[in-house]
Design an enzyme around this catalytic site. Sequence first.
Site, PDB file in Angstrom:
ATOM      1  CB  CYS A   1      37.449  26.672  40.347  1.00 46.11           C
ATOM      2  SG  CYS A   1      35.815  26.482  41.090  1.00 46.11           S
TER       3      CYS A   1
ATOM      4  CB  CYS B   1      32.988  33.181  39.954  1.00 45.61           C
ATOM      5  SG  CYS B   1      34.722  32.879  39.543  1.00 45.61           S
TER       6      CYS B   1
ATOM      7  CB  CYS C   1      31.693  31.703  44.105  1.00 40.18           C
ATOM      8  SG  CYS C   1      32.623  30.294  44.770  1.00 40.18           S
TER       9      CYS C   1
ATOM     10  CB  CYS D   1      39.548  32.473  45.437  1.00 37.91           C
ATOM     11  SG  CYS D   1      39.197  31.683  43.852  1.00 37.91           S
TER      12      CYS D   1
ATOM     13  CE  LYS E   1      41.598  28.133  38.597  1.00 36.89           C
ATOM     14  NZ  LYS E   1      41.704  26.669  38.811  1.00 36.89           N
TER      15      LYS E   1
END
Length: 502
Positions: free
Chosen positions: A55, A52, A60, A88, A90
């Site tokens: 952010c 991912c 992740c 998360c 996001k």
Amino acid sequence: MGKLTMMRRTFAKMAAATAAAVGVAAPASSALAETKTGTTGAGEVKRIRSTCRGCGKMECGVWVYVQDGKVIRSEGDEAAFQSMGNHCSKGQASLQAAYHPDRLKYPMKRTNPKDSNDPGWQRITWDEAMETIGGKFSELQSKYGNETYFSMAGTSRIWSMGPYAALKQCFVSPNAIQANEICKGPRFYATKLNDYNAYSWMEVVGRPRVYVQWGGASELSNYDDSCRTTVDVATRADYHILVDPRQTNLGKEADIWLPLRPGTDAAMGLGWINVVINKGLYDDLYVRKWMNAPMLVVEDEDWEGSVSDSQSTHGSKRNRLLKQSDIKEGGSNTAFMVLNEVNGELTYYESNGKSVASSVTDASAADLNLSGGASGQLPHWEGEDWKPATAGREAQIHGLDLTGQSQGFVIDATPFIDGLYPALYTPEGGLEVELKDGRTLSRKVCFPKGDPQNPMSTAEIQQKLRGCLEAALGTYRANAAVEVLERFDTLADIEDIIVVLK
């Protein structure tokens, strides 16, 4: 201190009314694209392992579900060591940005003047975009100098971003702004006084069996993986200790809460360190090899050692550490002297490094980007022929078996070369060393004050205790506390001490 007068029920009513008002008054917006996560297509749903970038930094581990060439949802990958199956909101919402109708997918060039209501955006090729940008930079720098280049960026998501390294160096300009100053920068620079780049805050990655939360709440205020890692570590540790005057969010779950009086943290910290040292609870090899504990400290009041160059900071520093340049003409001012426990002779640790071209194979040097000279300097102990460590083992991190995660790989600690083992203490009475000018020094790193072999007198203990207490209690109450503690063995009730300290 002001009093809170709003009751929980009142707050709930206000929150509901505010939400309703926002729902009525808020204008329509396309900030988030509508994302349909259902299986609307008829094609097969594929599950693909990926990372991912929600952010932009942690990457992740995630599982991505794709149908008809489009991502329909994502979930955490429990096999990912760094994220432990967490994903998360996001990260899950990042596909809204991926499929947003206003997302830029190719370079656009303005064709109308900047004061025009219509920018006249026109699609161009990547080659044309790069040539246009590079040409304009060159034009401006030729006209105004290199300093005309200026860039901004957020947290260090990619090292090649303008303010951090690559672009700034390419344009030879110091002008850049980054989020460091209002993010982790203060943590780095403050703790660099006695640590390196605040790596201490990353200790949770090692999943300690005893987790100490001291004056902070990283489960709420940190970034990237730190928040969730803090929670995971605290809840799975054998003991969770909270050191804080306040009862924090996560601290309510702590096994032990130590609500220190503000300003007395140092006293407790020194007390803990004393226990660690006297009971030998530290990593002996690490302390001797990678810390400054074995380095000889000159205690003579008239001592003024040579200036030491520093590789990690700008400028030079003068300190009380004995250096090779103090005892030998032409000696290195970054080679710090230690006592070899094996033969009782002096040796040194060269902190500024040496050329490693002859110490490693060409392949190793290439892998490490070392080619000798200034760019190939590495610290070393006297006589050490450094080679990169390769042998290791699977880590045995506590608690990972509960999550289904894989253990990481840990490089084995490399021992000292034969015949070398730096001493942590000099002989009782000190160690005599002859300087290059013929003088003799005789007072160096004996057993530290407070050590069983160098005990403090009653007066010294009283003075140190009084100094620790005065900051929090004031002079009068600190003296009263010391007087009470002197009678500790004869006190009938512990309340006598508590009354003084309140």
